[in-house]
Design a protein around this motif. Sequence first.
Motif, PDB file in Angstrom:
ATOM      1  N   GLY A  11       8.755  15.432 -45.256  1.00  9.46           N
ATOM      2  CA  GLY A  11       8.286  14.056 -45.090  1.00  9.46           C
ATOM      3  C   GLY A  11       8.393  13.637 -43.639  1.00  9.46           C
ATOM      4  N   ASN A  12       7.332  13.020 -43.130  1.00 13.53           N
ATOM      5  CA  ASN A  12       7.300  12.518 -41.759  1.00 13.53           C
ATOM      6  C   ASN A  12       7.194  10.999 -41.845  1.00 13.53           C
ATOM      7  OD1 ASN A  12       6.628  11.755 -39.166  1.00 13.53           O
ATOM      8  ND2 ASN A  12       4.624  12.769 -39.147  1.00 13.53           N
ATOM      9  N   TRP A  13       8.298  10.341 -41.530  1.00 18.17           N
ATOM     10  CA  TRP A  13       8.312   8.879 -41.681  1.00 18.17           C
ATOM     11  C   TRP A  13       7.600   8.156 -40.543  1.00 18.17           C
ATOM     12  CZ3 TRP A  13      13.375   6.449 -44.059  1.00 18.17           C
ATOM     13  CH2 TRP A  13      13.467   6.846 -45.397  1.00 18.17           C
ATOM     14  N   LYS A  14       7.260   8.868 -39.485  1.00 21.07           N
ATOM     15  CA  LYS A  14       6.608   8.253 -38.320  1.00 21.07           C
ATOM     16  C   LYS A  14       7.428   7.051 -37.838  1.00 21.07           C
ATOM     17  CE  LYS A  14       2.339  10.123 -40.040  1.00 21.07           C
ATOM     18  NZ  LYS A  14       0.896  10.057 -40.128  1.00 21.07           N
ATOM     19  N   MET A  15       6.781   6.001 -37.308  1.00 19.54           N
ATOM     20  CA  MET A  15       7.555   4.860 -36.802  1.00 19.54           C
ATOM     21  C   MET A  15       7.764   3.850 -37.929  1.00 19.54           C
ATOM     22  SD  MET A  15       7.035   2.769 -33.225  1.00 19.54           S
ATOM     23  CE  MET A  15       5.872   1.565 -33.845  1.00 19.54           C
ATOM     24  N   GLY A  98       3.773  18.517 -31.654  1.00 17.43           N
ATOM     25  CA  GLY A  98       2.317  18.605 -31.613  1.00 17.43           C
ATOM     26  C   GLY A  98       1.605  17.888 -32.740  1.00 17.43           C
ATOM     27  N   HIS A  99       2.260  16.895 -33.335  1.00 17.90           N
ATOM     28  CA  HIS A  99       1.547  16.095 -34.336  1.00 17.90           C
ATOM     29  C   HIS A  99       0.331  15.464 -33.663  1.00 17.90           C
ATOM     30  CE1 HIS A  99       0.566  12.901 -37.138  1.00 17.90           C
ATOM     31  NE2 HIS A  99       1.245  13.566 -38.042  1.00 17.90           N
ATOM     32  N   SER A 100      -0.754  15.302 -34.385  1.00 15.67           N
ATOM     33  CA  SER A 100      -1.983  14.792 -33.745  1.00 15.67           C
ATOM     34  C   SER A 100      -1.771  13.406 -33.149  1.00 15.67           C
ATOM     35  CB  SER A 100      -3.144  14.783 -34.737  1.00 15.67           C
ATOM     36  OG  SER A 100      -2.841  13.963 -35.831  1.00 15.67           O
ATOM     37  N   TYR A 168      -0.991  22.541 -40.983  1.00 22.67           N
ATOM     38  CA  TYR A 168      -2.416  22.274 -40.780  1.00 22.67           C
ATOM     39  C   TYR A 168      -2.695  20.852 -41.249  1.00 22.67           C
ATOM     40  CZ  TYR A 168      -7.379  21.912 -41.656  1.00 22.67           C
ATOM     41  OH  TYR A 168      -8.671  21.450 -41.674  1.00 22.67           O
ATOM     42  N   GLU A 169      -3.060  19.993 -40.302  1.00 19.10           N
ATOM     43  CA  GLU A 169      -3.325  18.597 -40.621  1.00 19.10           C
ATOM     44  C   GLU A 169      -4.663  18.173 -40.031  1.00 19.10           C
ATOM     45  OE1 GLU A 169       0.546  16.369 -41.550  1.00 19.10           O
ATOM     46  OE2 GLU A 169       0.230  16.244 -39.403  1.00 19.10           O
ATOM     47  N   PRO A 170      -5.721  18.189 -40.848  1.00 16.15           N
ATOM     48  CA  PRO A 170      -6.999  17.695 -40.335  1.00 16.15           C
ATOM     49  C   PRO A 170      -6.807  16.225 -39.938  1.00 16.15           C
ATOM     50  CG  PRO A 170      -7.179  18.436 -42.651  1.00 16.15           C
ATOM     51  CD  PRO A 170      -5.744  18.509 -42.272  1.00 16.15           C
ATOM     52  N   TRP A 172      -8.753  13.799 -39.564  1.00 11.91           N
ATOM     53  CA  TRP A 172      -9.511  12.833 -40.360  1.00 11.91           C
ATOM     54  C   TRP A 172      -8.900  12.615 -41.755  1.00 11.91           C
ATOM     55  CZ3 TRP A 172     -11.245  15.262 -44.736  1.00 11.91           C
ATOM     56  CH2 TRP A 172     -11.319  16.664 -44.669  1.00 11.91           C
ATOM     57  N   ALA A 173      -7.959  13.444 -42.126  1.00 10.65           N
ATOM     58  CA  ALA A 173      -7.338  13.295 -43.452  1.00 10.65           C
ATOM     59  C   ALA A 173      -6.013  12.541 -43.372  1.00 10.65           C
ATOM     60  CB  ALA A 173      -7.115  14.676 -44.073  1.00 10.65           C
ATOM     61  N   ILE A 174      -5.534  12.293 -42.151  1.00  9.24           N
ATOM     62  CA  ILE A 174      -4.214  11.661 -41.997  1.00  9.24           C
ATOM     63  C   ILE A 174      -4.318  10.158 -42.217  1.00  9.24           C
ATOM     64  CG2 ILE A 174      -2.358  11.159 -40.359  1.00  9.24           C
ATOM     65  CD1 ILE A 174      -2.829  13.912 -39.139  1.00  9.24           C
ATOM     66  N   GLY A 175      -3.613   9.698 -43.223  1.00  6.16           N
ATOM     67  CA  GLY A 175      -3.548   8.261 -43.489  1.00  6.16           C
ATOM     68  C   GLY A 175      -4.840   7.635 -43.960  1.00  6.16           C
ATOM     69  N   THR A 176      -5.804   8.448 -44.342  1.00  8.66           N
ATOM     70  CA  THR A 176      -7.116   7.911 -44.725  1.00  8.66           C
ATOM     71  C   THR A 176      -7.365   7.975 -46.226  1.00  8.66           C
ATOM     72  OG1 THR A 176      -8.091  10.105 -44.448  1.00  8.66           O
ATOM     73  CG2 THR A 176      -8.194   8.614 -42.552  1.00  8.66           C
ATOM     74  N   GLY A 212      -1.094  19.147 -44.489  1.00  8.67           N
ATOM     75  CA  GLY A 212      -0.759  17.731 -44.333  1.00  8.67           C
ATOM     76  C   GLY A 212      -2.004  16.884 -44.189  1.00  8.67           C
ATOM     77  N   GLY A 213      -1.941  15.651 -44.686  1.00 10.25           N
ATOM     78  CA  GLY A 213      -3.074  14.723 -44.621  1.00 10.25           C
ATOM     79  C   GLY A 213      -3.346  14.178 -46.005  1.00 10.25           C
ATOM     80  N   SER A 214      -2.846  12.933 -46.240  1.00 13.54           N
ATOM     81  CA  SER A 214      -3.086  12.229 -47.517  1.00 13.54           C
ATOM     82  C   SER A 214      -2.614  12.988 -48.754  1.00 13.54           C
ATOM     83  CB  SER A 214      -4.565  11.841 -47.649  1.00 13.54           C
ATOM     84  OG  SER A 214      -4.924  10.939 -46.614  1.00 13.54           O
ATOM     85  N   VAL A 215      -1.509  13.719 -48.609  1.00 10.97           N
ATOM     86  CA  VAL A 215      -0.915  14.343 -49.803  1.00 10.97           C
ATOM     87  C   VAL A 215      -0.197  13.242 -50.589  1.00 10.97           C
ATOM     88  CG1 VAL A 215       0.756  16.028 -50.679  1.00 10.97           C
ATOM     89  CG2 VAL A 215      -0.590  16.552 -48.632  1.00 10.97           C
ATOM     90  N   LYS A 216      -0.429  13.179 -51.879  1.00 10.47           N
ATOM     91  CA  LYS A 216       0.226  12.194 -52.736  1.00 10.47           C
ATOM     92  C   LYS A 216       0.520  12.835 -54.088  1.00 10.47           C
ATOM     93  CE  LYS A 216      -4.354  10.210 -53.170  1.00 10.47           C
ATOM     94  NZ  LYS A 216      -5.237   9.883 -52.080  1.00 10.47           N
ATOM     95  N   ALA A 232       3.994  21.109 -47.935  1.00  8.80           N
ATOM     96  CA  ALA A 232       3.213  19.975 -47.452  1.00  8.80           C
ATOM     97  C   ALA A 232       3.982  19.217 -46.384  1.00  8.80           C
ATOM     98  CB  ALA A 232       2.895  19.038 -48.607  1.00  8.80           C
ATOM     99  N   LEU A 233       3.220  18.570 -45.495  1.00  8.56           N
ATOM    100  CA  LEU A 233       3.795  17.607 -44.556  1.00  8.56           C
ATOM    101  C   LEU A 233       3.221  16.256 -44.973  1.00  8.56           C
ATOM    102  CD1 LEU A 233       5.550  16.961 -42.114  1.00  8.56           C
ATOM    103  CD2 LEU A 233       3.664  17.592 -40.625  1.00  8.56           C
ATOM    104  N   ILE A 234       4.109  15.363 -45.372  1.00  6.58           N
ATOM    105  CA  ILE A 234       3.683  14.133 -46.035  1.00  6.58           C
ATOM    106  C   ILE A 234       4.066  12.919 -45.198  1.00  6.58           C
ATOM    107  CG2 ILE A 234       3.851  12.826 -48.179  1.00  6.58           C
ATOM    108  CD1 ILE A 234       5.315  15.496 -49.232  1.00  6.58           C
ATOM    109  N   GLY A 235       3.098  12.074 -44.897  1.00  7.93           N
ATOM    110  CA  GLY A 235       3.386  10.849 -44.160  1.00  7.93           C
ATOM    111  C   GLY A 235       3.684   9.710 -45.125  1.00  7.93           C
ATOM    112  N   GLY A 236       2.695   8.888 -45.363  1.00  4.34           N
ATOM    113  CA  GLY A 236       2.846   7.667 -46.163  1.00  4.34           C
ATOM    114  C   GLY A 236       3.626   7.851 -47.464  1.00  4.34           C
ATOM    115  N   ALA A 237       3.284   8.884 -48.206  1.00  5.43           N
ATOM    116  CA  ALA A 237       3.900   9.062 -49.532  1.00  5.43           C
ATOM    117  C   ALA A 237       5.348   9.554 -49.456  1.00  5.43           C
ATOM    118  CB  ALA A 237       3.059  10.021 -50.375  1.00  5.43           C
TER     119      ALA A 237
HETATM  120  P1  PGA Z   1      -0.313  11.018 -44.369  1.00  5.30           P
HETATM  121  O1  PGA Z   1       0.232  11.600 -42.986  1.00  5.30           O
HETATM  122  O2  PGA Z   1       0.364  11.794 -45.484  1.00  5.30           O
HETATM  123  O3  PGA Z   1       0.097   9.563 -44.355  1.00  5.30           O
HETATM  124  O4  PGA Z   1      -1.785  11.218 -44.382  1.00  5.30           O
HETATM  125  C1  PGA Z   1       0.462  12.980 -42.827  1.00  5.30           C
HETATM  126  C2  PGA Z   1       1.011  13.272 -41.464  1.00  5.30           C
HETATM  127  O5  PGA Z   1       0.530  12.692 -40.477  1.00  5.30           O
HETATM  128  O6  PGA Z   1       1.927  14.090 -41.321  1.00  5.30           O
END
Ligand code: PGA
Length: 256
Positions: A11-15, A98-100, A168-170, A172-176, A212-216, A232-237
């Motif tokens: 899990g990547n909590w970001k800011m 190297g996160h996008s 691998y995090e496209p 366009w799939a991050i947080g969308t 990674g990218g919108s995994v829920k 998986a690398l998971i942001g929001g979820a």
């Molecule tokens: P997301 O972010 O799960 O919110 O799309 C993934 C990430 O940026 O690592």
Amino acid sequence: MTPDVRPLVAGNWKMNGTRASLDQIKAIAQGVRTPLSEKVEALICPPATLLYVATALATDSPLAIGAQDCHQTQSGAHTGDVSAEMIADCYGTYVIVGHSERRINHAETDHLVRAKAQAAYQADITAIICVGETADERDAYQTLDILKRQLSGSLPDEATAENTVIAYEPVWAIGTGLTPTAQDVEIVHAFIRDELVLRFGKEGRGMRILYGGSVKPSNASELLAVDNVDGALIGGASLKATDFLAIYGAYETLLA
Ligand code: PGA
């Protein structure tokens, strides 16, 4: 999945996250248990402000705690930066590099990402090196070229299955809420695996490649079942313990 490779759900909590969010870390630490934790690793990367307390909360749990970025040097006059050594000092065992969002918002190059991964190795921390194409690059059919360039530029020669994880995090799939199809993910992960084996031989075969990218919870089983997807690398979820644990728990059925 890859035979004989222990998946990693990160899990990547970001800011996001204040002390009040430590309850979520506590719940995740309690929810990650044996026997599943022997087969699948779990990791949360909170913001740097919570790192030390988070590792303390997770001491009796198989949950690993990591950071979201590190500086490429060990110490010095770099106001606001955090070194890999400092992360290790807080008992962090992983660092995302190297996160996008770093590549785009902070103009980080492949060369810099490689230096950050090397700093992680020096501090005995595993580097999670992120790669991924933007929407424009994808529309121009450049995905594999971009990945090839990012992998060759961002991965140090010293990378091993132990000290390196690829995500691998496209972009366009991050947080969308958008995700590639399972078929697209399979093609890309197979390509990344080939590149890793070509360069690192046996080590490349064992390196984990996360998607990674919108995994829920609702799409986790489908994505995690794909060949060469080793977690998986998971942001929001990952911000909600129940969602993170539901994604982690998808492996109960996948590995049954
Ligand atoms: P997301 O972010 O799960 O919110 O799309 C993934 C990430 O940026 O690592």
